[in-house]
Design a protein around this motif. Structure first.
Motif, short mmCIF file in Angstrom:
data_model
loop_
_atom_site.label_atom_id
_atom_site.label_comp_id
_atom_site.label_asym_id
_atom_site.label_seq_id
_atom_site.Cartn_x
_atom_site.Cartn_y
_atom_site.Cartn_z
N THR A 1 43.20 -80.31 -22.55
CA THR A 1 42.66 -79.30 -21.61
C THR A 1 44.01 -78.78 -20.86
O THR A 1 44.65 -79.59 -20.33
CB THR A 1 41.63 -80.17 -20.66
N ASP A 37 44.96 -76.73 -17.33
CA ASP A 37 44.38 -75.94 -16.14
C ASP A 37 45.71 -75.49 -15.34
O ASP A 37 46.88 -75.94 -15.46
CB ASP A 37 43.73 -77.28 -15.38
N LEU A 59 45.60 -68.11 -23.22
CA LEU A 59 44.47 -68.60 -22.32
C LEU A 59 44.44 -67.85 -20.97
O LEU A 59 45.31 -67.51 -20.42
CB LEU A 59 44.73 -70.16 -21.79
N ASN A 60 43.15 -67.18 -20.88
CA ASN A 60 42.83 -66.53 -19.88
C ASN A 60 41.62 -66.99 -18.69
O ASN A 60 41.46 -66.40 -17.88
CB ASN A 60 42.26 -65.19 -20.22
N SER A 61 41.21 -68.13 -18.89
CA SER A 61 40.16 -68.81 -18.12
C SER A 61 40.70 -70.32 -18.06
O SER A 61 41.17 -70.86 -19.18
CB SER A 61 38.84 -68.74 -18.37
N PHE A 62 40.41 -71.01 -16.83
CA PHE A 62 40.90 -72.27 -16.55
C PHE A 62 39.77 -73.04 -15.82
O PHE A 62 39.13 -72.54 -15.07
CB PHE A 62 42.06 -72.33 -15.69
N SER A 113 40.89 -74.51 -19.77
CA SER A 113 40.58 -74.25 -21.13
C SER A 113 40.71 -75.35 -22.10
O SER A 113 41.78 -76.12 -21.60
CB SER A 113 41.17 -73.05 -21.57
N THR A 114 40.16 -75.70 -23.18
CA THR A 114 39.96 -76.79 -23.95
C THR A 114 40.63 -76.30 -25.38
O THR A 114 40.29 -75.12 -25.75
CB THR A 114 39.06 -77.58 -24.18
N ILE A 115 41.83 -76.85 -25.69
CA ILE A 115 42.39 -76.32 -27.00
C ILE A 115 42.25 -77.59 -28.20
O ILE A 115 42.34 -78.70 -27.75
CB ILE A 115 43.67 -76.11 -26.97
#
Length: 285
Positions: free
Chosen positions: A77, A79, A105-108, A110-112
């Motif tokens: 994740t 953040d 990533l554009n939101s937090f 976020s899980t990769i």
């Protein structure tokens, strides 16, 4: 008068004093995030400008399992903290090579979740990936005040499953170069390995009990050991054990060994900057 006795004893006492000074000092560089203390300077960010940080958490697996081929998977994740990031660019690299953009990533938070095949894509042919290859994920942060690199990174090895956590009986034999304890010393003790994920373990006493036997006169007593004074991190990569760390008297120490896959017995040797050396045999209890 023995110079090494003075050297080791003085270093140990000064280390305790300096530790007290360091932990008692606070400044604006230090921030509290839930139960985690974060220092902006650890992430190569100027705390006076209060740049955003990337925080990595919830790591799943922590390594690419070579036996699973391209389907080997990890997760983590991402953040932000401290600067309201508008985007984070995630880069990947292999074995110290040039990083390439992996995703944005554009939101937090976020899980990769990503596979070995995805990690290799654009870096190496999947069929050429081998044990001990190392993928590294790094991050750039975009905020309203500009973009800059984060000091955070995630190292993911291509490795084998590891399950060494537990309690062991340690049988240790070694020789100190200090006049306090000449000749070969043999001790037994109990050692705990705590699984940190990805083949990484915290070992409660890397010396296998012999540092207390040798150096209790300098303060390496039971309380010091119980407080983690001879604890360190070791790595298991396909039954090969390794570690590099600083021992209590300030010298660089290397540790190498192996795991017997059938019995679970771990055998390793270490040598310090003083040329103190020992062999430790850990037998599962």
């Amino acid at each position: 008068m023995n110079f090494k006795f003075i050297n080791k004893g003085l270093f140990f006492v000064m280390g305790i004093i300096l530790f007290g000074v360091v932990v008692s000092c606070t400044d604006d560089d230090v921030f509290q995030l839930d139960d985690k203390e974060i220092k902006f300077s650890n992430y190569h960010v100027d705390w006076e400008q209060k740049g955003a940080l990337v925080i990595i958490s919830d790591i799943v697996n922590g390594f690419y399992n070579f036996a699973d081929g391209g389907d080997a998977a990890i997760g983590f994740t991402v953040d932000d903290f401290g600067g309201n990031a508008t985007a984070v660019n995630v880069y990947k690299s292999l074995n110290g090579g040039a990083p390439v953009l992996f995703k944005t990533l554009n939101s937090f938070p976020s899980t990769i979740n990503t596979t070995l095949a995805e990690a290799a894509d654009g870096l190496i042919d999947l069929g050429s990936v081998k044990l001990l290859d190392q993928f590294v994920y790094t991050f750039d942060i975009a905020t309203a005040d500009g973009s800059f690199p984060s000091g955070e990174s995630l190292v993911v090895n291509v490795s084998c499953p590891s399950d060494l956590g537990g309690t062991y009986t340690a049988a240790t034999s070694g020789q100190s170069t200090d006049s306090c304890c000449p000749g070969t010393v043999t001790v037994t003790s109990t050692v705990e390995l705590t699984d940190a994920g990805g083949g990484v373990y915290t070992i409660s006493d890397w010396s296998g009990g012999i540092y207390q036997a040798w150096y209790e006169v300098y303060g390496v007593d039971a309380a010091y050991v119980a407080a983690g004074g001879v604890s360190t991190t070791i790595k298991d990569v396909c039954d090969v054990i390794s570690a590099e760390f600083t021992e209590p008297f300030g010298t660089a120490t290397t540790l190498t060994g192996s795991v017997d896959a059938d019995s679970g017995v771990i055998t390793f040797s270490w040598v310090t900057g003083y040329d103190d050396t020992a062999t430790v045999v850990l037998t599962p209890m």
